[in-house]
Design a protein around this motif. Structure first.
Motif, PDB file in Angstrom:
ATOM      1  N   MET A 116      45.529  34.341  37.242  1.00  0.00           N
ATOM      2  CA  MET A 116      45.125  35.054  38.680  1.00  0.00           C
ATOM      3  C   MET A 116      45.363  34.268  38.957  1.00  0.00           C
ATOM      4  O   MET A 116      44.753  33.404  39.659  1.00  0.00           O
ATOM      5  N   ASN A 117      46.603  34.635  40.067  1.00  0.00           N
ATOM      6  CA  ASN A 117      46.254  34.146  41.784  1.00  0.00           C
ATOM      7  C   ASN A 117      44.876  34.715  42.490  1.00  0.00           C
ATOM      8  O   ASN A 117      44.339  35.981  42.254  1.00  0.00           O
ATOM      9  N   ILE A 118      44.549  33.448  42.752  1.00  0.00           N
ATOM     10  CA  ILE A 118      43.050  33.760  43.782  1.00  0.00           C
ATOM     11  C   ILE A 118      43.507  33.214  44.881  1.00  0.00           C
ATOM     12  O   ILE A 118      44.337  32.785  45.814  1.00  0.00           O
ATOM     13  N   PHE A 119      42.694  33.788  46.285  1.00  0.00           N
ATOM     14  CA  PHE A 119      42.994  33.851  47.620  1.00  0.00           C
ATOM     15  C   PHE A 119      42.204  33.435  47.985  1.00  0.00           C
ATOM     16  O   PHE A 119      41.060  34.495  48.873  1.00  0.00           O
ATOM     17  N   PRO A 120      41.180  32.421  48.339  1.00  0.00           N
ATOM     18  CA  PRO A 120      40.318  31.846  49.054  1.00  0.00           C
ATOM     19  C   PRO A 120      40.311  32.530  50.130  1.00  0.00           C
ATOM     20  O   PRO A 120      38.874  32.783  50.917  1.00  0.00           O
ATOM     21  N   GLU A 121      40.933  32.414  50.890  1.00  0.00           N
ATOM     22  CA  GLU A 121      40.512  33.455  52.800  1.00  0.00           C
ATOM     23  C   GLU A 121      40.261  34.152  53.171  1.00  0.00           C
ATOM     24  O   GLU A 121      39.920  34.554  53.916  1.00  0.00           O
ATOM     25  N   PHE A 122      40.017  35.316  51.777  1.00  0.00           N
ATOM     26  CA  PHE A 122      39.592  36.266  51.768  1.00  0.00           C
ATOM     27  C   PHE A 122      37.768  36.526  51.727  1.00  0.00           C
ATOM     28  O   PHE A 122      37.326  37.537  51.686  1.00  0.00           O
ATOM     29  N   LYS A 123      37.212  34.476  51.441  1.00  0.00           N
ATOM     30  CA  LYS A 123      36.060  35.386  50.890  1.00  0.00           C
ATOM     31  C   LYS A 123      35.442  35.515  51.830  1.00  0.00           C
ATOM     32  O   LYS A 123      35.374  34.856  52.953  1.00  0.00           O
ATOM     33  N   ASN A 124      34.625  36.166  52.010  1.00  0.00           N
ATOM     34  CA  ASN A 124      33.166  37.098  52.812  1.00  0.00           C
ATOM     35  C   ASN A 124      33.833  37.751  54.074  1.00  0.00           C
ATOM     36  O   ASN A 124      33.486  37.343  54.615  1.00  0.00           O
ATOM     37  N   LYS A 125      34.909  37.680  53.746  1.00  0.00           N
ATOM     38  CA  LYS A 125      35.521  38.608  55.180  1.00  0.00           C
ATOM     39  C   LYS A 125      35.241  40.061  55.062  1.00  0.00           C
ATOM     40  O   LYS A 125      35.370  40.458  53.841  1.00  0.00           O
ATOM     41  N   LYS A 126      35.706  41.142  56.342  1.00  0.00           N
ATOM     42  CA  LYS A 126      35.234  42.064  56.202  1.00  0.00           C
ATOM     43  C   LYS A 126      36.533  42.987  56.119  1.00  0.00           C
ATOM     44  O   LYS A 126      37.382  42.459  56.351  1.00  0.00           O
ATOM     45  N   ILE A 127      36.788  43.335  55.065  1.00  0.00           N
ATOM     46  CA  ILE A 127      37.586  44.227  54.818  1.00  0.00           C
ATOM     47  C   ILE A 127      37.564  45.665  55.132  1.00  0.00           C
ATOM     48  O   ILE A 127      37.058  46.321  54.185  1.00  0.00           O
ATOM     49  N   VAL A 128      38.380  46.386  56.229  1.00  0.00           N
ATOM     50  CA  VAL A 128      38.147  48.060  56.089  1.00  0.00           C
ATOM     51  C   VAL A 128      39.501  48.008  55.638  1.00  0.00           C
ATOM     52  O   VAL A 128      40.723  47.973  56.051  1.00  0.00           O
ATOM     53  N   ILE A 129      39.228  49.687  54.251  1.00  0.00           N
ATOM     54  CA  ILE A 129      39.880  49.939  53.820  1.00  0.00           C
ATOM     55  C   ILE A 129      40.361  51.600  55.046  1.00  0.00           C
ATOM     56  O   ILE A 129      39.365  52.154  54.058  1.00  0.00           O
ATOM     57  N   TRP A 130      41.629  51.665  56.034  1.00  0.00           N
ATOM     58  CA  TRP A 130      41.301  52.592  56.643  1.00  0.00           C
ATOM     59  C   TRP A 130      41.907  54.152  55.510  1.00  0.00           C
ATOM     60  O   TRP A 130      43.233  53.751  55.718  1.00  0.00           O
ATOM     61  N   GLY A 131      41.766  54.674  55.075  1.00  0.00           N
ATOM     62  CA  GLY A 131      42.799  55.805  54.628  1.00  0.00           C
ATOM     63  C   GLY A 131      42.734  55.341  52.676  1.00  0.00           C
ATOM     64  O   GLY A 131      43.295  54.829  52.812  1.00  0.00           O
ATOM     65  N   PHE A 132      41.782  55.810  52.297  1.00  0.00           N
ATOM     66  CA  PHE A 132      41.690  55.635  50.681  1.00  0.00           C
ATOM     67  C   PHE A 132      42.792  55.932  49.823  1.00  0.00           C
ATOM     68  O   PHE A 132      43.210  55.526  49.267  1.00  0.00           O
ATOM     69  N   GLY A 133      42.816  57.487  50.116  1.00  0.00           N
ATOM     70  CA  GLY A 133      43.863  58.623  49.680  1.00  0.00           C
ATOM     71  C   GLY A 133      43.346  58.860  47.650  1.00  0.00           C
ATOM     72  O   GLY A 133      42.808  58.044  47.216  1.00  0.00           O
ATOM     73  N   ILE A 134      45.051  59.040  47.923  1.00  0.00           N
ATOM     74  CA  ILE A 134      44.983  59.798  46.692  1.00  0.00           C
ATOM     75  C   ILE A 134      45.888  59.012  45.315  1.00  0.00           C
ATOM     76  O   ILE A 134      46.954  59.510  44.245  1.00  0.00           O
ATOM     77  N   HIS A 135      46.631  58.148  46.383  1.00  0.00           N
ATOM     78  CA  HIS A 135      48.281  57.603  45.596  1.00  0.00           C
ATOM     79  C   HIS A 135      48.071  56.239  44.720  1.00  0.00           C
ATOM     80  O   HIS A 135      49.216  55.933  44.581  1.00  0.00           O
ATOM     81  N   GLY A 136      47.096  55.074  45.411  1.00  0.00           N
ATOM     82  CA  GLY A 136      46.571  54.161  44.354  1.00  0.00           C
ATOM     83  C   GLY A 136      46.612  53.305  44.964  1.00  0.00           C
ATOM     84  O   GLY A 136      45.532  51.672  44.513  1.00  0.00           O
ATOM     85  N   ASN A 137      47.216  52.889  46.631  1.00  0.00           N
ATOM     86  CA  ASN A 137      47.061  51.807  47.296  1.00  0.00           C
ATOM     87  C   ASN A 137      45.493  51.767  47.274  1.00  0.00           C
ATOM     88  O   ASN A 137      45.318  50.658  47.628  1.00  0.00           O
ATOM     89  N   GLY A 138      44.544  52.682  47.518  1.00  0.00           N
ATOM     90  CA  GLY A 138      43.174  51.987  48.310  1.00  0.00           C
ATOM     91  C   GLY A 138      42.343  51.516  46.800  1.00  0.00           C
ATOM     92  O   GLY A 138      41.762  50.746  47.013  1.00  0.00           O
ATOM     93  N   PRO A 139      42.576  52.169  46.046  1.00  0.00           N
ATOM     94  CA  PRO A 139      41.934  51.723  44.839  1.00  0.00           C
ATOM     95  C   PRO A 139      42.304  50.011  44.477  1.00  0.00           C
ATOM     96  O   PRO A 139      41.649  49.522  44.088  1.00  0.00           O
ATOM     97  N   ALA A 140      43.728  50.004  44.234  1.00  0.00           N
ATOM     98  CA  ALA A 140      44.460  48.926  43.874  1.00  0.00           C
ATOM     99  C   ALA A 140      43.734  47.598  45.360  1.00  0.00           C
ATOM    100  O   ALA A 140      43.402  46.483  45.020  1.00  0.00           O
ATOM    101  N   ALA A 141      43.718  48.227  46.543  1.00  0.00           N
ATOM    102  CA  ALA A 141      43.540  47.037  47.729  1.00  0.00           C
ATOM    103  C   ALA A 141      41.679  47.001  47.128  1.00  0.00           C
ATOM    104  O   ALA A 141      41.445  45.913  48.002  1.00  0.00           O
ATOM    105  N   VAL A 142      41.097  47.964  47.366  1.00  0.00           N
ATOM    106  CA  VAL A 142      39.503  47.649  46.457  1.00  0.00           C
ATOM    107  C   VAL A 142      39.826  46.516  45.506  1.00  0.00           C
ATOM    108  O   VAL A 142      38.468  45.521  45.555  1.00  0.00           O
ATOM    109  N   LYS A 143      40.087  47.145  44.651  1.00  0.00           N
ATOM    110  CA  LYS A 143      40.440  45.793  43.240  1.00  0.00           C
ATOM    111  C   LYS A 143      41.078  44.248  43.537  1.00  0.00           C
ATOM    112  O   LYS A 143      39.552  43.407  43.327  1.00  0.00           O
ATOM    113  N   PHE A 144      42.124  44.452  44.699  1.00  0.00           N
ATOM    114  CA  PHE A 144      42.133  43.075  45.226  1.00  0.00           C
ATOM    115  C   PHE A 144      41.312  42.434  45.479  1.00  0.00           C
ATOM    116  O   PHE A 144      40.789  41.310  45.415  1.00  0.00           O
TER     117      PHE A 144
END
Length: 441
Positions: free
Chosen positions: A1-29
Motif C-alpha cells: 500500500m502506498n503511504i503519503f506522510p504529507e497528510f499526517k496530522n493535517k486537518k482534512i474537511v470532507i465537504w459533501g459526503f454524498g451517496i455515490h462513494g467518493n466521501g467514504p473513500a476519501a475518509v478511508k484514504f
C-alpha cells in the motif's frame, strides 16, 4: 500500500459526503494516512445511513451533518469537495479567500497516483459505456487495469493501490473536470465522447457547459493523446486549445465495422470507434481489441436488455437523463414497436426535439409525473398519459406492448429527482418491477 506522510496530522474537511462513494473513500484514504478528518454534509445522518455504514469502524472522524459551518473550514489544511457542490456557492469563495487547498477525487488521483497510464473519459453521454468497454479492451491485452469514477468506484480507492505499471480508466463528469483544473493535470489519454445539451441548470450557457470538459486534455503535452469525434459541435474549439496529439473519429469510416457487436445504435458505433482508436494509438493488439469490442454486452441502465415476458422485451435505459439520449434509445428499438416511458425532473434543457421526434415517429409512450413532464405536455404530448405511480406506468406499458410483441423501454430523457433518489434508483426499481412481472407470468 502506498503511504503519503504529507497528510499526517493535517486537518482534512470532507465537504459533501454524498451517496455515490467518493466521501467514504476519501475518509478511508486520509484515515490510512493519519489525517484529522471532519465530514460535513447538508444531508442528515438518516439520509446518509448507507454511506456512513461504510466507514463506521473508522475512529476519530468528526461529523457535522445537516449543515455547513464556516468555522469548520477556517483551520483546514485541505477541503475535499463533492462534485455535487457548485463553485458558485458562497462557501466556495469563503474557502478560497482563506487560501485553503480544494481537491476533488479525479484531480487528486491524477496528482498523487503512482501510475501515468491513465485514460480519462468525459462527454455528455457514452462515458460509462466507453470507459467500461476500454477497461475490457485493456484487460484482454493481459494488462492490469482498474476502472473508477462511476458510483461506488471512487478514484480515491485506487490512490494507495495502483503501481506504476497499472492502467486506470477514469470516468470524469463535467463537475469532476473542475478538480483537474485545481491541479492543472490531465490524463495521458483524454476522451470526449460527445457534447449535447445537459446540466444547463448548473452552467450559464451551453458553450460554458461544453468548455467545462476541456481540462480532460488542456494540461497534456505532446506525448499525450486527445481523442474525440471529428464532426462534434465544439471540436474546433477543443482543437484550438489542445497541445497534444489529436485523434479525430469519423464514425462513417469503413474501418469501423461493428455490425456483429452486441451494442446497437449509432451512439454505440461512436463509443466502440473511440475505444478502437485508443487501442491503436497505445499500440495494443487490434485483433484482441476487436474481439473485446464485439463481445461486450454493455452496462446497466444504458439500453440494458433485461429479458422478455410473454414476447415483450424490457429495456432499462434509465441513464438516459437528457433528450438526446432518449432519442437514441427510441431509434435503437424503433422497428420493434416500443412503448416508451418518458418524463421526470427538469434540468433546464430544450425538450422540443424529443417531443417532436416522439410525435413524428408516432411511438406509443407513457409519462412519469415531474417538472420536465409538464414541459412535455405543454409541447404537445398527451396529459392523459401522465402517471404518478411508477409501477402502474410500467404495467400499463406492458399491457400495450403485449398486443404487438413490442418493447417496454424506460428512456425518460430527464433527471429522476422527485420520484427517485437518482437515475440508478429509478433503474433499480424498474428491474424490481420487471422481476415481479416475470414471476407473475
Amino acid at each position: 500500500m502506498n503511504i503519503f506522510p504529507e497528510f499526517k496530522n493535517k486537518k482534512i474537511v470532507i465537504w459533501g459526503f454524498g451517496i455515490h462513494g467518493n466521501g467514504p473513500a476519501a475518509v478511508k484514504f486520509f484515515s490510512q494516512n493519519s489525517a484529522n478528518i471532519l465530514v460535513t454534509d447538508l444531508k442528515t445522518k438518516a439520509e446518509l445511513t448507507d454511506s456512513l455504514n461504510g466507514i463506521k469502524d473508522i475512529p476519530n472522524v468528526e461529523y457535522v451533518l445537516g449543515e455547513h459551518r464556516e468555522s469548520d473550514f477556517i483551520n483546514a489544511d485541505m477541503v475535499f469537495r463533492s462534485p455535487a457542490i457548485p463553485k458558485e456557492v458562497p462557501l466556495f469563495k469563503f474557502i478560497k479567500d482563506y487560501e485553503i487547498e480544494i481537491q476533488m477525487a479525479e484531480g487528486f488521483f491524477l496528482k498523487y497516483s503512482k501510475t501515468k497510464n491513465v485514460i480519462g473519459v468525459t462527454g455528455t453521454k457514452g462515458k460509462t459505456t466507453t470507459s467500461t468497454l476500454l477497461t475490457e479492451v485493456i484487460r484482454d491485452q493481459g494488462l492490469n487495469v482498474y476502472q473508477a469514477g462511476t458510483p461506488g468506484n471512487s478514484a480515491m480507492d485506487l490512490v494507495t493501490k495502483v503501481t506504476p505499471t497499472d492502467w486506470v480508466v477514469l470516468e470524469i463528469s463535467s463537475w469532476d473536470c473542475e478538480g483537474l483544473d485545481e491541479n492543472k493535470v490531465s490524463p495521458h489519454v483524454g476522451i470526449i465522447t460527445n457534447i449535447s445539451h445537459d446540466h444547463l441548470n448548473r452552467y450559464a450557457s451551453y458553450k460554458d457547459y461544453a468548455m467545462s470538459k476541456v481540462s480532460i486534455f488542456k494540461y497534456q503535452n505532446l506525448d499525450d493523446f486527445f481523442v474525440t469525434i471529428k464532426d462534434g459541435e465544439f471540436t474546433k474549439d477543443f482543437l484550438d486549445i489542445s497541445k497534444s496529439k489529436n485523434i479525430l473519429i469519423d464514425t462513417n469510416s469503413q474501418e469501423y465495422d461493428f455490425s456483429s457487436a452486441h451494442l446497437k445504435g449509432e451512439h454505440n458505433v461512436r463509443n466502440m470507434a473511440l475505444c478502437f482508436e485508443v487501442a491503436k494509438v497505445l499500440g495494443f493488439d487490434l485483433q484482441k481489441t476487436k474481439k473485446a469490442i464485439l463481445n461486450f454486452r454493455g452496462v446497466p441502465y444504458r439500453q440494458e436488455e433485461l429479458g422478455e415476458i410473454n414476447g415483450v422485451l424490457f429495456v432499462n435505459d434509465s441513464a438516459a437523463t437528457a433528450p438526446v439520449a432518449a432519442i437514441s434509445g427510441i431509434k435503437t428499438y424503433l422497428d420493434k414497436s416500443p412503448v416508451v416511458i418518458l418524463g421526470g425532473a427538469d434540468k433546464k434543457l430544450d425538450y422540443s426535439g424529443l417531443v417532436n421526434y416522439v410525435l413524428e415517429t408516432k411511438v406509443d409512450y407513457l409519462l412519469l409525473k415531474g417538472t420536465a413532464t409538464d414541459i412535455y405536455v405543454n409541447l404537445g404530448l398527451d396529459a392523459s398519459k401522465v402517471y404518478d405511480d411508477f409501477e402502474t406506468a410500467i404495467r400499463c406499458a406492458f399491457n400495450i406492448a403485449k398486443n404487438k410483441n413490442g418493447v417496454v423501454l424506460l428512456s425518460p430523457g430527464t433527471a429522476s429527482f422527485g420520484m427517485f433518489k437518482n437515475e440508478f434508483d429509478r433503474g433499480d426499481k424498474f428491474n424490481l418491477i420487471f422481476n415481479e412481472l416475470k414471476n407473475e407470468n
